[in-house]
Design an enzyme around this catalytic site. Structure first.
Site, mmCIF file in Angstrom:
data_model
loop_
_atom_site.group_PDB
_atom_site.id
_atom_site.type_symbol
_atom_site.label_atom_id
_atom_site.label_comp_id
_atom_site.label_asym_id
_atom_site.label_seq_id
_atom_site.Cartn_x
_atom_site.Cartn_y
_atom_site.Cartn_z
ATOM 1 N N ALA A 46 1.220 -1.315 -0.080
ATOM 2 C CA ALA A 46 -0.119 -0.058 0.059
ATOM 3 C C ALA A 46 0.821 1.211 -0.079
ATOM 4 O O ALA A 46 0.713 2.052 0.834
ATOM 5 C CB ALA A 46 -1.058 -0.084 1.211
ATOM 6 N N GLY A 100 5.950 7.914 1.579
ATOM 7 C CA GLY A 100 6.933 7.980 2.554
ATOM 8 C C GLY A 100 7.844 6.671 2.130
ATOM 9 O O GLY A 100 8.930 6.730 2.029
ATOM 10 N N HIS A 101 7.119 5.599 1.583
ATOM 11 C CA HIS A 101 7.748 4.524 1.089
ATOM 12 C C HIS A 101 8.637 4.882 -0.166
ATOM 13 O O HIS A 101 9.868 4.581 -0.447
ATOM 14 C CB HIS A 101 6.891 3.381 0.645
ATOM 15 C CG HIS A 101 6.044 2.778 1.709
ATOM 16 N ND1 HIS A 101 4.608 3.064 1.701
ATOM 17 C CD2 HIS A 101 6.242 1.909 2.822
ATOM 18 C CE1 HIS A 101 4.161 2.428 2.666
ATOM 19 N NE2 HIS A 101 5.324 1.703 3.265
ATOM 20 N N SER A 140 0.947 7.299 5.939
ATOM 21 C CA SER A 140 0.892 5.797 6.673
ATOM 22 C C SER A 140 -0.160 5.241 5.784
ATOM 23 O O SER A 140 -1.132 5.557 5.450
ATOM 24 C CB SER A 140 0.337 6.111 8.202
ATOM 25 O OG SER A 140 -0.412 4.693 8.518
HETATM 26 P P1 AMP Z 1 5.286 -0.330 6.353
HETATM 27 O O1 AMP Z 1 5.067 -0.759 4.954
HETATM 28 O O2 AMP Z 1 4.424 0.329 7.032
HETATM 29 O O3 AMP Z 1 6.028 -1.265 7.139
HETATM 30 O O4 AMP Z 1 6.898 0.745 6.295
HETATM 31 C C1 AMP Z 1 7.824 0.336 5.532
HETATM 32 C C2 AMP Z 1 8.948 1.293 5.599
HETATM 33 O O5 AMP Z 1 8.565 2.568 5.492
HETATM 34 C C3 AMP Z 1 9.476 1.537 7.153
HETATM 35 O O6 AMP Z 1 10.717 1.675 7.323
HETATM 36 C C4 AMP Z 1 8.769 2.557 7.700
HETATM 37 O O7 AMP Z 1 9.327 3.445 8.586
HETATM 38 C C5 AMP Z 1 8.711 3.793 6.405
HETATM 39 N N1 AMP Z 1 7.619 4.598 6.368
HETATM 40 C C6 AMP Z 1 6.255 4.677 6.770
HETATM 41 N N2 AMP Z 1 5.689 5.694 6.528
HETATM 42 C C7 AMP Z 1 6.713 6.688 6.338
HETATM 43 C C8 AMP Z 1 6.833 8.183 6.226
HETATM 44 N N3 AMP Z 1 5.355 8.466 6.439
HETATM 45 N N4 AMP Z 1 7.763 8.607 5.697
HETATM 46 C C9 AMP Z 1 8.968 7.834 5.790
HETATM 47 N N5 AMP Z 1 9.017 6.679 5.957
HETATM 48 C C10 AMP Z 1 7.787 6.073 6.136
#
Ligand code: AMP
Length: 274
Positions: free
Chosen positions: A29, A33-34, A183
């Site tokens: 998703a 950020g990703h 997020s």
């Molecule tokens: P996730 O898919 O939520 O497991 O996140 C994957 C990576 O993206 C993790 O290292 C998170 O810390 C990073 N991440 C998630 N949200 C953000 C954001 N808003 N800004 C920067 N990195 C993010």
């Protein structure tokens, strides 16, 4: 960009190269950020590998595993555009093919406070899956967001304690224009709950202003934050140092203010590194 689902295949592919590999583990998703992590990996490495895997082991029983947003098609396009070379999409069955009798656990204290207190098995699941992924991908650098501050600190401990030869790269939190941290869970928000969620980052801005004015005491800052969080269920607000020790007073350049709230049964976390 190549899409690889098979573990042996990706291992083989990576073994063949002597070039640097940047790895971005995600649960999909994908949002900006990703994408910022993928772009950073693109700048710093010859080959960029992104994984998408919603890891059941890091979700508690009453959490949102079954409804966690999935957008494989859009994620493939977004990864490609951001400069990913290999998108790794393993199946649950392949990743957990032998019941995992051996389990990596998160550290006793640091893995079981804050997020780990409310989600007692969460960081065990995170450490376990990352150990697998680090062994499969064998990256030169791996990219993690500061948004998940406790996770980032624990990942650094994981590579140090288990002697992984991987540089962990810290990446800044990407936000909407109004401050809301991006997020994957933001898709659950509607107009009303989004307004509530916005107060999370607003409360951190209040803390930031207070710190600039010289207010460094934990209790003062937490109370100031709470003043705009009256209608939100707060799980915790805490001040820690970069080693995750709780502190009573902010130490500039060595502190993090962490906040976790629950809105409509979903967790939202954010933080401020000061
Ligand atoms: P996730 O898919 O939520 O497991 O996140 C994957 C990576 O993206 C993790 O290292 C998170 O810390 C990073 N991440 C998630 N949200 C953000 C954001 N808003 N800004 C920067 N990195 C993010």
């Amino acid at each position: 960009m190549q899409i690889i689902r098979n573990i042996d295949l990706i291992k083989e592919k990576i073994k063949q190269t002597s070039r640097t590999v940047g790895f971005v583990p995600t649960m999909g998703a994908l949002h900006l950020g990703h994408i910022s992590l993928i772009q950073k990996a693109r700048e710093q490495n010859d080959i960029v590998v992104v994984s998408i895997f919603v890891n059941p082991m890091q979700f508690g029983e009453n959490e949102d595993l079954s409804t966690y947003p999935k957008k494989e098609k859009a994620d493939i396009e977004a990864s490609k555009r951001a400069g990913c070379d290999i998108l790794f999409l393993p199946s649950k069955e392949d990743i957990y093919n032998n019941n995992d009798d051996i389990k990596i656990k998160s550290p006793n204290t640091r893995g079981h406070i804050l997020e780990g207190f409310s989600r007692p098995t969460h960081f065990d699941g995170v450490m376990h899956i990352l150990t697998k992924f680090f062994n499969i991908i064998n990256p030169t650098k791996a990219y993690f967001g500061k948004k998940d501050a406790q996770q980032l600190i624990l990942v650094k401990q994981l590579v140090q304690d288990l002697f992984f030869d991987i540089d962990i790269v810290e990446c800044e939190t990407i936000r909407e224009k109004d401050g809301l941290a991006l997020s994957s869970r933001n898709v659950y928000l509607n107009e009303k709950t989004r307004k509530k969620a916005l107060n999370i980052s607003k409360s951190l801005s209040i803390a930031y202003t207070k710190i600039q004015q010289g207010h460094l005491k934990r209790d003062y800052l937490i109370n100031a934050m709470k003043s705009i969080l009256e209608d939100i269920e707060i799980d915790y607000i805490e001040t820690i140092d970069r080693n995750m020790k709780q502190i009573d007073s902010i130490e500039i350049r060595n502190s993090i203010i962490l906040i976790a709230v629950i809105i409509d049964n979903k967790r939202y976390i954010d933080n401020l590194w000061v």
